[in-house]
Scaffold this motif. Structure first.
Motif, PDB file in Angstrom:
ATOM      1  N   SER A  65     132.278   2.434  20.312  1.00  0.00           N
ATOM      2  CA  SER A  65     131.780   2.805  18.998  1.00  0.00           C
ATOM      3  C   SER A  65     130.264   2.965  19.001  1.00  0.00           C
ATOM      4  O   SER A  65     129.542   2.062  19.402  1.00  0.00           O
ATOM      5  CB  SER A  65     132.176   1.731  17.984  1.00  0.00           C
ATOM      6  OG  SER A  65     131.501   1.936  16.783  1.00  0.00           O
ATOM      7  N   CYS A  84     121.828  -8.605  26.345  1.00  0.00           N
ATOM      8  CA  CYS A  84     122.709  -7.467  26.618  1.00  0.00           C
ATOM      9  C   CYS A  84     123.495  -7.636  27.911  1.00  0.00           C
ATOM     10  O   CYS A  84     124.487  -6.968  28.117  1.00  0.00           O
ATOM     11  CB  CYS A  84     121.899  -6.182  26.702  1.00  0.00           C
ATOM     12  SG  CYS A  84     121.149  -5.727  25.143  1.00  0.00           S
ATOM     13  N   THR A 103     131.849  -1.745  23.658  1.00  0.00           N
ATOM     14  CA  THR A 103     132.811  -0.917  22.927  1.00  0.00           C
ATOM     15  C   THR A 103     132.319   0.515  22.928  1.00  0.00           C
ATOM     16  O   THR A 103     131.151   0.787  23.181  1.00  0.00           O
ATOM     17  CB  THR A 103     132.971  -1.393  21.467  1.00  0.00           C
ATOM     18  OG1 THR A 103     131.716  -1.297  20.826  1.00  0.00           O
ATOM     19  CG2 THR A 103     133.488  -2.810  21.402  1.00  0.00           C
ATOM     20  N   ALA A 161     128.298   2.884  16.503  1.00  0.00           N
ATOM     21  CA  ALA A 161     127.701   1.923  15.565  1.00  0.00           C
ATOM     22  C   ALA A 161     127.495   0.577  16.240  1.00  0.00           C
ATOM     23  O   ALA A 161     126.448  -0.039  16.095  1.00  0.00           O
ATOM     24  CB  ALA A 161     128.583   1.775  14.339  1.00  0.00           C
ATOM     25  N   SER A 162     128.476   0.113  16.993  1.00  0.00           N
ATOM     26  CA  SER A 162     128.333  -1.185  17.642  1.00  0.00           C
ATOM     27  C   SER A 162     127.320  -1.104  18.785  1.00  0.00           C
ATOM     28  O   SER A 162     126.617  -2.069  19.057  1.00  0.00           O
ATOM     29  CB  SER A 162     129.673  -1.715  18.137  1.00  0.00           C
ATOM     30  OG  SER A 162     130.203  -0.858  19.121  1.00  0.00           O
ATOM     31  N   SER A 163     127.232   0.047  19.422  1.00  0.00           N
ATOM     32  CA  SER A 163     126.233   0.237  20.467  1.00  0.00           C
ATOM     33  C   SER A 163     124.842   0.162  19.870  1.00  0.00           C
ATOM     34  O   SER A 163     123.942  -0.478  20.427  1.00  0.00           O
ATOM     35  CB  SER A 163     126.443   1.578  21.162  1.00  0.00           C
ATOM     36  OG  SER A 163     125.452   1.797  22.121  1.00  0.00           O
ATOM     37  N   SER A 164     124.656   0.775  18.729  1.00  0.00           N
ATOM     38  CA  SER A 164     123.378   0.737  18.033  1.00  0.00           C
ATOM     39  C   SER A 164     123.039  -0.683  17.613  1.00  0.00           C
ATOM     40  O   SER A 164     121.891  -1.124  17.713  1.00  0.00           O
ATOM     41  CB  SER A 164     123.430   1.648  16.812  1.00  0.00           C
ATOM     42  OG  SER A 164     122.240   1.555  16.085  1.00  0.00           O
ATOM     43  N   PHE A 165     124.038  -1.419  17.147  1.00  0.00           N
ATOM     44  CA  PHE A 165     123.836  -2.809  16.746  1.00  0.00           C
ATOM     45  C   PHE A 165     123.378  -3.647  17.937  1.00  0.00           C
ATOM     46  O   PHE A 165     122.464  -4.457  17.816  1.00  0.00           O
ATOM     47  CB  PHE A 165     125.128  -3.382  16.161  1.00  0.00           C
ATOM     48  CG  PHE A 165     125.037  -4.848  15.838  1.00  0.00           C
ATOM     49  CD1 PHE A 165     124.340  -5.273  14.716  1.00  0.00           C
ATOM     50  CD2 PHE A 165     125.629  -5.788  16.658  1.00  0.00           C
ATOM     51  CE1 PHE A 165     124.242  -6.621  14.414  1.00  0.00           C
ATOM     52  CE2 PHE A 165     125.533  -7.132  16.367  1.00  0.00           C
ATOM     53  CZ  PHE A 165     124.847  -7.551  15.243  1.00  0.00           C
ATOM     54  N   ARG A 166     124.007  -3.456  19.104  1.00  0.00           N
ATOM     55  CA  ARG A 166     123.621  -4.199  20.311  1.00  0.00           C
ATOM     56  C   ARG A 166     122.187  -3.901  20.703  1.00  0.00           C
ATOM     57  O   ARG A 166     121.433  -4.802  21.060  1.00  0.00           O
ATOM     58  CB  ARG A 166     124.556  -3.856  21.472  1.00  0.00           C
ATOM     59  CG  ARG A 166     125.732  -4.770  21.605  1.00  0.00           C
ATOM     60  CD  ARG A 166     126.438  -4.662  22.952  1.00  0.00           C
ATOM     61  NE  ARG A 166     126.407  -3.374  23.601  1.00  0.00           N
ATOM     62  CZ  ARG A 166     127.258  -2.381  23.386  1.00  0.00           C
ATOM     63  NH1 ARG A 166     128.210  -2.512  22.507  1.00  0.00           N
ATOM     64  NH2 ARG A 166     127.150  -1.252  24.047  1.00  0.00           N
ATOM     65  N   ARG A 189     119.929  -5.652  18.206  1.00  0.00           N
ATOM     66  CA  ARG A 189     119.931  -7.091  18.458  1.00  0.00           C
ATOM     67  C   ARG A 189     119.078  -7.409  19.668  1.00  0.00           C
ATOM     68  O   ARG A 189     118.283  -8.354  19.641  1.00  0.00           O
ATOM     69  CB  ARG A 189     121.348  -7.598  18.661  1.00  0.00           C
ATOM     70  CG  ARG A 189     121.377  -9.107  18.880  1.00  0.00           C
ATOM     71  CD  ARG A 189     122.749  -9.627  19.122  1.00  0.00           C
ATOM     72  NE  ARG A 189     123.296  -8.951  20.280  1.00  0.00           N
ATOM     73  CZ  ARG A 189     124.583  -8.907  20.566  1.00  0.00           C
ATOM     74  NH1 ARG A 189     125.444  -9.477  19.785  1.00  0.00           N
ATOM     75  NH2 ARG A 189     125.001  -8.277  21.629  1.00  0.00           N
TER      76      ARG A 189
END
Length: 58
Positions: free
Chosen positions: A18, A8, A16, A20-25, A28
């Motif tokens: 978003s 991270c 970003t 959704a992309s925060s959740s993805f990070r 991950r």
């Protein structure tokens, strides 16, 4: 403040707005932390060293 995992804090990851992309990070990072824990390592460089050593052995 929680310490961020190495995945991270990498400069090549662009933040970003978003959700959704925060959740993805976050997901991950959780997976990377789990892999590091199982391998008993703490950094990406340690992982690279393990892979290089195994390649050299074959």
């Amino acid at each position: 403040m929680r310490k961020r995992c190495s995945c991270c804090s990498r400069k090549d990851i662009r933040a970003t707005a978003s959700p959704a992309s925060s959740s993805f990070r976050i997901t991950r990072c959780a997976h990377v932390k789990s892999i590091y824990h199982k391998l008993r390592i703490h950094s990406k460089q340690e992982l690279v060293n393990i892979v290089d050593a195994r390649r050299a052995a074959h």
